[in-house]
Design a protein around this motif. Structure first.
Motif, PDB file in Angstrom:
ATOM      1  N   TYR A   1       0.788  -1.227   0.000  1.00  0.00           N
ATOM      2  CA  TYR A   1       0.000   0.000   0.000  1.00  0.00           C
ATOM      3  C   TYR A   1       0.825   1.285   0.000  1.00  0.00           C
ATOM      4  CZ  TYR A   1      -3.791  -3.199   1.045  1.00  0.00           C
ATOM      5  OH  TYR A   1      -4.694  -4.218   0.978  1.00  0.00           O
ATOM      6  N   THR A   2       2.032   1.250   0.496  1.00  0.00           N
ATOM      7  CA  THR A   2       2.850   2.465   0.509  1.00  0.00           C
ATOM      8  C   THR A   2       3.131   2.906  -0.922  1.00  0.00           C
ATOM      9  OG1 THR A   2       3.880   1.862   2.611  1.00  0.00           O
ATOM     10  CG2 THR A   2       5.038   3.465   1.250  1.00  0.00           C
ATOM     11  N   THR A   3       2.903   4.183  -1.214  1.00  0.00           N
ATOM     12  CA  THR A   3       3.086   4.683  -2.582  1.00  0.00           C
ATOM     13  C   THR A   3       4.573   4.810  -2.922  1.00  0.00           C
ATOM     14  OG1 THR A   3       3.024   7.006  -1.870  1.00  0.00           O
ATOM     15  CG2 THR A   3       0.926   5.964  -2.437  1.00  0.00           C
TER      16      THR A   3
ATOM     17  N   ASP B   1       3.801   6.018  11.458  1.00  0.00           N
ATOM     18  CA  ASP B   1       4.282   5.436  12.711  1.00  0.00           C
ATOM     19  C   ASP B   1       4.120   3.936  12.622  1.00  0.00           C
ATOM     20  OD1 ASP B   1       5.345   5.225  15.204  1.00  0.00           O
ATOM     21  OD2 ASP B   1       3.638   6.062  16.288  1.00  0.00           O
ATOM     22  N   PHE B   2       4.720   3.276  13.576  1.00  0.00           N
ATOM     23  CA  PHE B   2       4.660   1.820  13.597  1.00  0.00           C
ATOM     24  C   PHE B   2       4.632   1.368  15.039  1.00  0.00           C
ATOM     25  CE2 PHE B   2       5.101  -1.916  10.953  1.00  0.00           C
ATOM     26  CZ  PHE B   2       5.293  -2.884  11.905  1.00  0.00           C
ATOM     27  N   GLY B   3       3.691   0.541  15.397  1.00  0.00           N
ATOM     28  CA  GLY B   3       3.563   0.130  16.787  1.00  0.00           C
ATOM     29  C   GLY B   3       3.676  -1.363  16.974  1.00  0.00           C
ATOM     30  N   TYR B   4       4.178  -1.725  18.128  1.00  0.00           N
ATOM     31  CA  TYR B   4       4.207  -3.118  18.541  1.00  0.00           C
ATOM     32  C   TYR B   4       2.963  -3.418  19.370  1.00  0.00           C
ATOM     33  CZ  TYR B   4       9.182  -2.953  17.342  1.00  0.00           C
ATOM     34  OH  TYR B   4      10.364  -2.812  16.688  1.00  0.00           O
ATOM     35  N   PHE B   5       2.561  -4.675  19.388  1.00  0.00           N
ATOM     36  CA  PHE B   5       1.538  -5.132  20.323  1.00  0.00           C
ATOM     37  C   PHE B   5       2.263  -5.698  21.536  1.00  0.00           C
ATOM     38  CE2 PHE B   5      -1.526  -6.487  16.679  1.00  0.00           C
ATOM     39  CZ  PHE B   5      -1.561  -5.175  16.244  1.00  0.00           C
ATOM     40  N   SER B   6       1.808  -5.331  22.708  1.00  0.00           N
ATOM     41  CA  SER B   6       2.425  -5.838  23.932  1.00  0.00           C
ATOM     42  C   SER B   6       1.461  -6.744  24.678  1.00  0.00           C
ATOM     43  CB  SER B   6       2.836  -4.672  24.839  1.00  0.00           C
ATOM     44  OG  SER B   6       3.851  -3.906  24.250  1.00  0.00           O
TER      45      SER B   6
ATOM     46  N   PRO C   1      11.081  -0.315  13.739  1.00  0.00           N
ATOM     47  CA  PRO C   1      11.412  -1.721  13.452  1.00  0.00           C
ATOM     48  C   PRO C   1      12.273  -1.813  12.202  1.00  0.00           C
ATOM     49  CG  PRO C   1       9.147  -1.254  12.848  1.00  0.00           C
ATOM     50  CD  PRO C   1       9.644  -0.055  13.574  1.00  0.00           C
ATOM     51  N   PRO C   2      13.156  -2.768  12.126  1.00  0.00           N
ATOM     52  CA  PRO C   2      14.020  -2.917  10.939  1.00  0.00           C
ATOM     53  C   PRO C   2      13.185  -3.181   9.690  1.00  0.00           C
ATOM     54  CG  PRO C   2      14.153  -4.858  12.350  1.00  0.00           C
ATOM     55  CD  PRO C   2      13.403  -3.820  13.125  1.00  0.00           C
ATOM     56  N   GLY C   3      13.542  -2.509   8.614  1.00  0.00           N
ATOM     57  CA  GLY C   3      12.863  -2.737   7.346  1.00  0.00           C
ATOM     58  C   GLY C   3      11.672  -1.832   7.116  1.00  0.00           C
ATOM     59  N   TRP C   4      11.445  -0.850   7.969  1.00  0.00           N
ATOM     60  CA  TRP C   4      10.293   0.039   7.783  1.00  0.00           C
ATOM     61  C   TRP C   4      10.699   1.482   8.025  1.00  0.00           C
ATOM     62  CZ3 TRP C   4       7.525   3.691  10.472  1.00  0.00           C
ATOM     63  CH2 TRP C   4       6.287   4.060   9.924  1.00  0.00           C
ATOM     64  N   LYS C   5      10.123   2.401   7.240  1.00  0.00           N
ATOM     65  CA  LYS C   5      10.321   3.835   7.450  1.00  0.00           C
ATOM     66  C   LYS C   5       9.021   4.547   7.099  1.00  0.00           C
ATOM     67  CE  LYS C   5      12.059   5.136   2.851  1.00  0.00           C
ATOM     68  NZ  LYS C   5      10.948   6.078   2.573  1.00  0.00           N
ATOM     69  N   PRO C   6       8.801   5.758   7.619  1.00  0.00           N
ATOM     70  CA  PRO C   6       7.571   6.489   7.347  1.00  0.00           C
ATOM     71  C   PRO C   6       7.567   7.122   5.956  1.00  0.00           C
ATOM     72  CG  PRO C   6       8.998   7.808   8.726  1.00  0.00           C
ATOM     73  CD  PRO C   6       9.667   6.473   8.572  1.00  0.00           C
ATOM     74  N   GLY C   7       6.360   7.508   5.494  1.00  0.00           N
ATOM     75  CA  GLY C   7       6.227   8.202   4.229  1.00  0.00           C
ATOM     76  C   GLY C   7       6.238   7.273   3.035  1.00  0.00           C
ATOM     77  N   SER C   8       6.377   7.863   1.836  1.00  0.00           N
ATOM     78  CA  SER C   8       6.414   7.073   0.605  1.00  0.00           C
ATOM     79  C   SER C   8       7.756   6.357   0.488  1.00  0.00           C
ATOM     80  CB  SER C   8       6.187   7.980  -0.601  1.00  0.00           C
ATOM     81  OG  SER C   8       7.317   8.816  -0.812  1.00  0.00           O
ATOM     82  N   ARG C   9       7.855   5.487  -0.511  1.00  0.00           N
ATOM     83  CA  ARG C   9       9.113   4.756  -0.706  1.00  0.00           C
ATOM     84  C   ARG C   9      10.250   5.693  -1.117  1.00  0.00           C
ATOM     85  NH1 ARG C   9       7.577  -0.545  -0.514  1.00  0.00           N
ATOM     86  NH2 ARG C   9       5.462  -1.033  -1.260  1.00  0.00           N
ATOM     87  N   SER C  10       9.888   6.828  -1.758  1.00  0.00           N
ATOM     88  CA  SER C  10      10.917   7.760  -2.213  1.00  0.00           C
ATOM     89  C   SER C  10      11.292   8.798  -1.169  1.00  0.00           C
ATOM     90  CB  SER C  10      10.452   8.480  -3.483  1.00  0.00           C
ATOM     91  OG  SER C  10       9.290   9.256  -3.218  1.00  0.00           O
TER      92      SER C  10
END
Length: 600
Positions: free
Chosen positions: A66-68, A172-177, A310-319
């Motif tokens: 889904y990330t543009t 943002d990215f969240g963990y479940f605890s 988390p490793p492998g993820w960043k905010p915003g579009s791929r660019s």
């Protein structure tokens, strides 16, 4: 005189309750330290590393689809074509009970990382951002029906939610605890079974995770603080929560800990937008990339939620460039060890005292309750009470009419509005009628909420009036007709006044119920300045993680309802017994003396 003394005694008792509440706020010794304001940015000093107690199947999810790939330049965006409810203004539905992501601070302003980031995005687009508080259970439906332009509530994207609304790129990215009491046999998600009472907040992605992935039937709560309070008291065995809210809820001395975490790469956090409003989604994506590029994102993230991505993820579009964040793992490792002595577990009585009777929080709560909550509660109750009484009287007259075309509609109305839950009626009026009268209300459902309460109250008030009118002896009507009154005159001048007098206590009980039901208006989404007593108390509860502000709100309800109860009892007694007889040696009132003289 004995009755009057009893009334005075009860009034004195009610006044003492008020004095006790005020004394608690002004003279409390603040036996414990004032609770920290959870709705304030903790800063990089609170940095935390990514959790190392991850479930073995964490991140085992499908690739992010889904990330543009990129976004449009800000200069190409025409804000007049974004389909906004009000030109130049971004109307945002948010929550107030999940710091540090979304909350109301001590100044009564909606803030938190999610909302501050959206303000920065709005500034990039040249849009004013207006926040309204609501409940998460109805937020996505309100966005879908265009009650709000955007939903900002740390919303984790899921396939089911994408069927209802559209989402921006992730910010943002969240963990479940998995949160459990110390020493619990439950240490992993795999330890949860059908015999475990698992707490979740209703409508959240954690709710969906427990139901659909763990295949369990959770115990659902309306907010995070209530869920945590039930875990502390032993009413539930475990709590599945967002990691930020879990870590913020656990205080030193609480016999609670996070035993395991998990996450999924295809479920990031994004802003919700109406599904068919792609121009607004594209504009927000462009604004998000812009605040990442100029460093605003990194500053807000480090201030509000200083934790490793988390490793492998960043905010915003791929660019979009990766935000230049501090090394949170190093900051966390460099923290002073502090006092390593184990904090003694508090007794049950100490926990109850700290949770419900923190005098410093009473002092903090009452000014906001009186300044914001009390006026709104009174306005909603009075407006809905007057409208409900007028409509209820009409329903009562229709209900006893000799014409069936009047009786039947009254009966149908009463059956429907007495049979439906109050919150359903409020949502039907607010979300159903709201879009139709948007130009009249300015998309502000405050008065629609009062109308919804009035329609609900009218069904009960109508039955109260009808029972009172029908309790009047038939001889009253016959006597009125015998002296030449018509049916309408007999009803309005003889029967109805007597019936109303007989049901005054029941009417006051209904008005007291309206005072308490005013708290349900919050479901429609209100500005911070429009919160009533319960909403103010709940927001302070979210700021502090303590239930004392809710108890303070309860005292304010008592201050309103107890004097009203005794007032109506006094009025009812006077109407039934008349004015107390004067003693033989009491002086005659001058007005009465003049009347006697003129009569002679």
């Amino acid at each position: 005189m004995a009755g009057l003394r009893a009334v005075r005694t009860r009034a004195l008792f009610a006044a003492l309750l008020l004095v006790a509440g005020v004394a608690a706020t002004g003279c409390g010794d603040g036996g414990g330290a004032t609770a920290a304001d959870l709705c304030s940015p903790p800063g990089p000093a609170a940095a935390s590393a990514a959790p190392d107690n991850l479930a073995s199947d964490a991140a085992a999810a499908a690739e992010d689809r889904y990330t543009t790939a990129t976004t449009a330049p800000l200069t190409s965006i025409d804000t007049t074509k974004l389909g906004l409810l009000s030109p130049g203004r971004l109307s945002v539905g948010t929550l107030s009970d999940a710091p540090p992501s979304i909350c109301v601070n001590s100044q009564g302003t909606f803030t938190g990382f999610d909302n501050e980031l959206l303000r920065a995005i709005g500034a990039k687009l040249g849009l004013e951002v207006q926040f309204s508080g609501t409940e998460f259970a109805g937020l996505l439906a309100q966005v879908s029906s265009r009650r709000f332009d955007v939903g900002s509530s740390n919303i984790t994207t899921t396939e089911a939610r994408r069927q209802l609304v559209g989402f921006t790129n992730g910010y943002d990215f969240g963990y479940f605890s998995l949160v459990v009491p110390n020493g619990s046999r439950i240490q992993k998600f795999s330890d949860l079974n059908s015999g475990t009472r698992v707490a979740v907040v209703q409508g959240t992605v954690q709710d969906e995770f427990v139901v659909n992935q763990l295949k369990l039937d959770p115990v659902k709560f309306p907010d995070y603080n209530t869920a945590y309070a039930n875990l502390k008291s032993g009413q539930v065995d475990a709590w599945v929560a967002p990691s930020a809210q879990a870590e913020g809820a656990i205080k030193p001395g609480d016999p609670i800990s996070v035993s395991q975490n998990t996450f999924s790469l295809d479920n990031f956090v994004g802003y919700a937008v109406a599904k068919n409003n792609q121009p607004l989604i594209d504009a927000l994506n462009s604004g998000l990339d812009a605040v990442i590029a100029d460093g605003t994102y990194a500053r807000l993230y480090a201030d509000w939620v200083p934790r490793e991505l988390p490793p492998g993820w960043k905010p915003g579009s791929r660019s979009a460039p990766a935000p230049q964040l501090p090394d949170f793992r190093a900051l966390a490792a460099d923290k002073p060890a502090g006092d390593t002595a184990e904090v003694a577990q508090k007794s049950t009585l100490e926990q109850l005292k700290d949770t419900f009777f923190d005098w410093s929080l009473y002092r903090k709560a009452f000014p906001d309750l009186i300044k914001t909550g009390l006026p709104n509660t009174l306005i909603l109750a009075l407006v809905s009470g007057v409208l409900g009484t007028l409509l209820g009287m009409l329903l009562a007259v229709m209900g006893i009419s000799r014409t069936r075309w009047l009786r039947w509609p009254a009966r149908v109305y009463t059956d429907i509005f007495r049979g439906l839950p109050a919150v359903v009626i409020i949502l039907l009026i607010g979300l159903g009628v709201g879009p139709v009268v948007r130009n009249i209300t300015g998309n502000n459902p405050y008065w629609l909420g009062a109308v919804a309460l009035a329609l609900l109250a009218a069904a009960y008030i109508g039955e109260i009036f009808r029972s009172g009118i029908q309790s009047v002896e038939p001889g009253q009507m016959e006597a009125a007709r015998a002296i030449g009154f018509g049916y309408r005159q007999s009803m309005t001048l003889v029967v109805i006044p007597q019936g109303v007098r007989r049901v005054l206590p029941a009417l006051m009980n209904q008005f007291i119920a309206l005072i308490k039901d005013s708290s349900l208006i919050y479901f429609l989404g209100l500005l911070a300045s429009q919160r009533e007593l319960f909403a103010v108390g709940r927001d302070l509860n979210a700021q502090t993680g303590n239930l004392s502000p809710l108890v303070a709100a309860g005292l304010m309800y008592l201050v309103l309802t107890i004097p009203l109860t005794h007032l109506v009892n006094y009025i009812d007694r006077r109407m039934r017994t008349g004015k107390p007889a004067a003693a033989p040696d009491d002086p005659i009132d001058p007005v009465e003396q003049a009347v006697i003289t003129e009569g002679r």
